[in-house]
Motif scaffolding. Structure first.
Motif, PDB file in Angstrom:
ATOM      1  N   GLN A  40       0.819  -1.207   0.000  1.00 11.77           N
ATOM      2  CA  GLN A  40       0.000   0.000   0.000  1.00 11.77           C
ATOM      3  C   GLN A  40       0.848   1.250   0.000  1.00 11.77           C
ATOM      4  OE1 GLN A  40      -2.581  -0.733   3.362  1.00 11.77           O
ATOM      5  NE2 GLN A  40      -4.125  -1.623   1.991  1.00 11.77           N
ATOM      6  N   ARG A  41       1.885   1.272  -0.878  1.00 17.23           N
ATOM      7  CA  ARG A  41       2.696   2.468  -1.091  1.00 17.23           C
ATOM      8  C   ARG A  41       2.358   3.019  -2.474  1.00 17.23           C
ATOM      9  NH1 ARG A  41       7.201  -0.787   1.319  1.00 17.23           N
ATOM     10  NH2 ARG A  41       7.582  -1.552  -0.777  1.00 17.23           N
ATOM     11  N   PRO A  42       2.690   4.292  -2.757  1.00 19.40           N
ATOM     12  CA  PRO A  42       2.491   4.800  -4.131  1.00 19.40           C
ATOM     13  C   PRO A  42       3.267   3.929  -5.107  1.00 19.40           C
ATOM     14  CG  PRO A  42       3.204   6.557  -2.659  1.00 19.40           C
ATOM     15  CD  PRO A  42       3.243   5.302  -1.860  1.00 19.40           C
ATOM     16  N   ALA A  46       7.262   5.333  -5.031  1.00 15.54           N
ATOM     17  CA  ALA A  46       7.906   4.852  -3.814  1.00 15.54           C
ATOM     18  C   ALA A  46       8.992   3.839  -4.146  1.00 15.54           C
ATOM     19  CB  ALA A  46       6.870   4.206  -2.904  1.00 15.54           C
ATOM     20  N   GLY A  47       9.979   3.780  -3.287  1.00 18.33           N
ATOM     21  CA  GLY A  47      10.995   2.728  -3.400  1.00 18.33           C
ATOM     22  C   GLY A  47      11.729   2.729  -4.718  1.00 18.33           C
ATOM     23  N   ILE A  48      12.183   3.926  -5.158  1.00 17.47           N
ATOM     24  CA  ILE A  48      12.900   4.000  -6.438  1.00 17.47           C
ATOM     25  C   ILE A  48      14.149   3.124  -6.380  1.00 17.47           C
ATOM     26  CG2 ILE A  48      14.009   5.533  -8.098  1.00 17.47           C
ATOM     27  CD1 ILE A  48      11.223   6.242  -8.021  1.00 17.47           C
ATOM     28  N   HIS A  49      14.805   3.112  -5.210  1.00 10.15           N
ATOM     29  CA  HIS A  49      16.020   2.309  -5.097  1.00 10.15           C
ATOM     30  C   HIS A  49      15.712   0.835  -5.304  1.00 10.15           C
ATOM     31  CE1 HIS A  49      14.131   2.142  -1.173  1.00 10.15           C
ATOM     32  NE2 HIS A  49      14.931   1.134  -0.814  1.00 10.15           N
ATOM     33  N   ARG A  50      14.524   0.405  -4.834  1.00  9.21           N
ATOM     34  CA  ARG A  50      14.124  -0.989  -5.008  1.00  9.21           C
ATOM     35  C   ARG A  50      13.863  -1.279  -6.477  1.00  9.21           C
ATOM     36  NH1 ARG A  50       9.887  -0.575  -1.856  1.00  9.21           N
ATOM     37  NH2 ARG A  50      11.134  -0.233  -0.023  1.00  9.21           N
ATOM     38  N   GLN A  51      13.162  -0.320  -7.157  1.00  5.17           N
ATOM     39  CA  GLN A  51      12.857  -0.529  -8.573  1.00  5.17           C
ATOM     40  C   GLN A  51      14.138  -0.633  -9.383  1.00  5.17           C
ATOM     41  OE1 GLN A  51      10.038   2.365 -10.084  1.00  5.17           O
ATOM     42  NE2 GLN A  51       9.015   2.487  -8.106  1.00  5.17           N
ATOM     43  N   VAL A  52      15.093   0.285  -9.090  1.00  3.29           N
ATOM     44  CA  VAL A  52      16.349   0.276  -9.848  1.00  3.29           C
ATOM     45  C   VAL A  52      17.109  -1.016  -9.587  1.00  3.29           C
ATOM     46  CG1 VAL A  52      18.608   1.369  -9.941  1.00  3.29           C
ATOM     47  CG2 VAL A  52      16.577   2.768 -10.017  1.00  3.29           C
ATOM     48  N   LEU A  53      17.176  -1.448  -8.320  1.00  2.00           N
ATOM     49  CA  LEU A  53      17.953  -2.647  -7.986  1.00  2.00           C
ATOM     50  C   LEU A  53      17.374  -3.879  -8.647  1.00  2.00           C
ATOM     51  CD1 LEU A  53      20.188  -4.002  -6.338  1.00  2.00           C
ATOM     52  CD2 LEU A  53      18.566  -4.267  -4.495  1.00  2.00           C
TER      53      LEU A  53
ATOM     54  N   MET B   1      11.963  -6.936   0.119  1.00  5.16           N
ATOM     55  CA  MET B   1      13.345  -7.229   0.544  1.00  5.16           C
ATOM     56  C   MET B   1      13.674  -6.463   1.812  1.00  5.16           C
ATOM     57  SD  MET B   1      16.691  -6.996  -1.800  1.00  5.16           S
ATOM     58  CE  MET B   1      15.724  -7.202  -3.250  1.00  5.16           C
ATOM     59  N   ALA B   2      13.532  -5.127   1.735  1.00  6.74           N
ATOM     60  CA  ALA B   2      13.805  -4.319   2.929  1.00  6.74           C
ATOM     61  C   ALA B   2      12.729  -4.561   3.974  1.00  6.74           C
ATOM     62  CB  ALA B   2      13.881  -2.845   2.566  1.00  6.74           C
ATOM     63  N   ALA B   3      11.505  -4.847   3.489  1.00 10.72           N
ATOM     64  CA  ALA B   3      10.418  -5.119   4.426  1.00 10.72           C
ATOM     65  C   ALA B   3      10.729  -6.385   5.211  1.00 10.72           C
ATOM     66  CB  ALA B   3       9.100  -5.261   3.671  1.00 10.72           C
ATOM     67  N   VAL B  46      18.689   2.332   1.230  1.00  6.39           N
ATOM     68  CA  VAL B  46      18.688   3.052  -0.041  1.00  6.39           C
ATOM     69  C   VAL B  46      20.100   3.107  -0.609  1.00  6.39           C
ATOM     70  CG1 VAL B  46      18.350   5.308  -1.076  1.00  6.39           C
ATOM     71  CG2 VAL B  46      16.650   4.400   0.470  1.00  6.39           C
ATOM     72  N   GLY B  47      21.065   3.450   0.260  1.00  6.31           N
ATOM     73  CA  GLY B  47      22.449   3.546  -0.202  1.00  6.31           C
ATOM     74  C   GLY B  47      22.977   2.215  -0.700  1.00  6.31           C
ATOM     75  N   LEU B  48      22.677   1.139   0.064  1.00 11.27           N
ATOM     76  CA  LEU B  48      23.128  -0.185  -0.356  1.00 11.27           C
ATOM     77  C   LEU B  48      22.504  -0.581  -1.692  1.00 11.27           C
ATOM     78  CD1 LEU B  48      23.156  -2.269   2.942  1.00 11.27           C
ATOM     79  CD2 LEU B  48      25.091  -1.655   1.518  1.00 11.27           C
ATOM     80  N   ALA B  49      21.202  -0.278  -1.852  1.00  9.43           N
ATOM     81  CA  ALA B  49      20.533  -0.675  -3.092  1.00  9.43           C
ATOM     82  C   ALA B  49      21.129   0.065  -4.284  1.00  9.43           C
ATOM     83  CB  ALA B  49      19.036  -0.388  -2.988  1.00  9.43           C
TER      84      ALA B  49
END
Lengths: 96, 85
Positions: A40-42, A46-53, B1-3, B46-49
């Motif tokens: 339930q995040r945008p 949200a979580g651009i770092h997650r999307q990129v990774l 993952m972070a969750a 965030v930095g690690l990712a």
């Protein structure tokens, strides 16, 4: 069993963005977007770092898999053409 | 993952503070966990990712260039043996 034998390096390497790497990168990005949706995040913001990774991981794995697939296909083709070369009597053009 | 990482850390804190949670491993009761706070970024995560992504791209591009160079090298040496072109 080696994932990429040394003779696979004699094949022309696939382009960096090929079918496999683009598709797996896209599916990694989708996985990050779905993670946003389920928590339930945008979805996009949200979580651009997650999307990129996850997209990067997908591209990386896709590139390695495409290299392996091209190696397997080339190996099968080589064996096929060697067989044809060794058995010409079976592969004459049909007369009449 | 972070969750998932946050869940493990929260579970560790819960057990350490000796709250009335079951001693079964890896269960996570809604009564004892805190709600995830998405407003404060986990800057380490965030930095690690981003760092891992940059490293992976660098590795991928380096490997691709090495593959191209190795292919060209082998193609050139194959032609040298057969004395053509």
């Amino acid at each position: 069993m080696v994932f990429l034998p040394d003779e696979s390096r004699s094949l022309p390497p696939p382009p960096l963005l090929n079918k496999g790497s683009v598709w797996l990168g896209f599916s990694g990005w989708m996985a990050a977007l779905m993670d946003n949706a389920f928590n339930q995040r945008p979805i996009f913001g949200a979580g651009i770092h997650r999307q990129v990774l996850l997209a990067t991981l997908g591209c990386f794995v896709g590139y390695q898999l495409v290299k392996r697939a091209e190696y397997v296909h080339a190996k099968v083709d080589r064996e096929l053409f060697e067989y044809i070369r060794h058995h010409p009597e079976d592969f004459q053009p049909s007369t009449g | 993952m972070a969750a998932g990482l946050r869940a493990v850390r929260r579970w560790g804190l819960v057990v350490a503070s000796a709250s009335p949670s079951p001693s079964l491993a890896f269960t996570r009761s809604a009564f004892v966990v805190k709600k995830a706070n998405n407003a404060q970024p986990n800057w380490l995560g965030v930095g690690l990712a981003f760092g891992t992504s940059a490293a992976l791209w660098a590795l991928l591009i380096k490997q691709h260039n090495e593959d191209v160079m190795e292919y060209e090298r082998r193609k050139a040496s194959a032609h040298k043996c057969r004395q053509c072109s």
